[in-house]
Enzyme design. Sequence first.
Site, PDB file in Angstrom:
ATOM      1  N   GLU A   1       0.844  -1.204   0.000  1.00  0.00           N
ATOM      2  CA  GLU A   1       0.000   0.000   0.000  1.00  0.00           C
ATOM      3  C   GLU A   1       0.876   1.250   0.000  1.00  0.00           C
ATOM      4  OE1 GLU A   1      -2.426   1.586  -0.697  1.00  0.00           O
ATOM      5  OE2 GLU A   1      -3.907   1.882   0.884  1.00  0.00           O
ATOM      6  N   ASP A   2       0.347   2.327  -0.554  1.00  0.00           N
ATOM      7  CA  ASP A   2       1.123   3.576  -0.592  1.00  0.00           C
ATOM      8  C   ASP A   2       1.235   4.213   0.788  1.00  0.00           C
ATOM      9  OD1 ASP A   2      -1.598   4.257  -0.504  1.00  0.00           O
ATOM     10  OD2 ASP A   2      -1.539   5.616  -2.221  1.00  0.00           O
TER      11      ASP A   2
ATOM     12  N   ASP B   1      -2.627   5.845   6.878  1.00  0.00           N
ATOM     13  CA  ASP B   1      -2.956   7.132   7.506  1.00  0.00           C
ATOM     14  C   ASP B   1      -3.878   6.885   8.701  1.00  0.00           C
ATOM     15  OD1 ASP B   1      -3.261   9.859   7.929  1.00  0.00           O
ATOM     16  OD2 ASP B   1      -4.585  10.201   6.230  1.00  0.00           O
TER      17      ASP B   1
ATOM     18  N   PHE C   1       0.196  16.274   3.623  1.00  0.00           N
ATOM     19  CA  PHE C   1      -0.408  15.597   2.472  1.00  0.00           C
ATOM     20  C   PHE C   1       0.650  15.462   1.387  1.00  0.00           C
ATOM     21  CE2 PHE C   1      -3.096  14.414  -0.980  1.00  0.00           C
ATOM     22  CZ  PHE C   1      -3.984  13.561  -0.355  1.00  0.00           C
TER      23      PHE C   1
ATOM     24  N   ARG D   1       0.444  12.006  -9.915  1.00  0.00           N
ATOM     25  CA  ARG D   1       0.903  10.621  -9.735  1.00  0.00           C
ATOM     26  C   ARG D   1       2.187  10.346 -10.506  1.00  0.00           C
ATOM     27  NH1 ARG D   1      -3.175   7.588  -7.233  1.00  0.00           N
ATOM     28  NH2 ARG D   1      -5.307   8.098  -7.774  1.00  0.00           N
TER      29      ARG D   1
HETATM   30  P1  IMP Z   1      -6.489   5.684   5.574  1.00  0.00           P
HETATM   31  O1  IMP Z   1      -7.658   4.798   5.300  1.00  0.00           O
HETATM   32  O2  IMP Z   1      -6.864   6.969   6.264  1.00  0.00           O
HETATM   33  O3  IMP Z   1      -5.336   4.973   6.270  1.00  0.00           O
HETATM   34  O4  IMP Z   1      -5.989   6.251   4.201  1.00  0.00           O
HETATM   35  C1  IMP Z   1      -5.265   5.577   3.352  1.00  0.00           C
HETATM   36  C2  IMP Z   1      -5.510   6.055   1.939  1.00  0.00           C
HETATM   37  O5  IMP Z   1      -5.759   7.466   1.854  1.00  0.00           O
HETATM   38  C3  IMP Z   1      -4.231   5.816   1.189  1.00  0.00           C
HETATM   39  O6  IMP Z   1      -4.304   4.578   0.550  1.00  0.00           O
HETATM   40  C4  IMP Z   1      -4.211   6.953   0.209  1.00  0.00           C
HETATM   41  O7  IMP Z   1      -4.889   6.565  -0.955  1.00  0.00           O
HETATM   42  C5  IMP Z   1      -4.991   8.057   0.849  1.00  0.00           C
HETATM   43  N1  IMP Z   1      -4.065   9.033   1.451  1.00  0.00           N
HETATM   44  C6  IMP Z   1      -3.860   9.271   2.762  1.00  0.00           C
HETATM   45  N2  IMP Z   1      -2.939  10.218   2.945  1.00  0.00           N
HETATM   46  C7  IMP Z   1      -2.528  10.583   1.711  1.00  0.00           C
HETATM   47  C8  IMP Z   1      -1.554  11.527   1.228  1.00  0.00           C
HETATM   48  O8  IMP Z   1      -0.859  12.218   1.994  1.00  0.00           O
HETATM   49  N3  IMP Z   1      -1.419  11.601  -0.112  1.00  0.00           N
HETATM   50  C9  IMP Z   1      -2.127  10.851  -0.988  1.00  0.00           C
HETATM   51  N4  IMP Z   1      -3.038   9.950  -0.593  1.00  0.00           N
HETATM   52  C10 IMP Z   1      -3.249   9.824   0.745  1.00  0.00           C
HETATM   53 MG    MG Z   2      -4.618   4.368  -1.652  1.00  0.00          MG
END
Ligand code: IMP
Ligand code: MG
Length: 178
Positions: free
Chosen positions: A98-99, A102, A151, A164
């Site tokens: 996963e990227d 968060d 971000f 991207r």
């Molecule tokens: P979570 O469910 O809050 O953990 O969010 C995860 C998803 O939110 C990641 O897979 C990203 O797609 C997106 N995301 C969260 N923070 C960022 C960021 O700083 N840049 C780009 N995408 C983000």
């Molecule tokens: Mg994502």
Amino acid sequence: MEDEKLVLLYSKDEIDIRIKSLAGRISKDYRDREVALICILKGAFIFMADLVRNLTIPIKIDFLRVASYGNQSQSSGKLTIYKDIELSIEDKDVIIVEDILDSGLTLSYLIDKLSAKKPRSLKLCVLIDKTERREEKVSADYVGFSLEKGFIVGYGLDFNEQYRHLPDIYRIEMPIKS
Ligand code: IMP
Ligand code: MG
């Protein structure tokens, strides 16, 4: 387009070094085993491509697309799988690639969904662990970079589907609205 400002955070060279180190650890931990890597679309596509080319073990790959409604910079928490994996992972060693981790909502949802398919093991590899907004108790086994907040875009990561394609990773700064 808003007049956002991009500030360099991790250069392509720094990213390469981290990815080689992650790939080295994964190759060692999974030697003599075959691992299935599941790339979470879209954000992890470049990370996945670089990671697999540095592995020295046999692997299988698959892709899963999950998204929360809307395109804002924060998860809404309502997640939908738009494309599921095609490989059978029952009894297999699996790593989710996963990227960004968060709030943890996306990965805790995916861990539940993929665990239901009864893999032998399930680990998490994330390029960036963002710690400040964590809501779910999720921790990654392999982490490229840790960061408190901000971000981030580039190297597969987007803001409203932009940026991207950038080879480096940037912190995005929004103009302060008065
Ligand atoms: P979570 O469910 O809050 O953990 O969010 C995860 C998803 O939110 C990641 O897979 C990203 O797609 C997106 N995301 C969260 N923070 C960022 C960021 O700083 N840049 C780009 N995408 C983000
Ligand atoms: Mg994502």
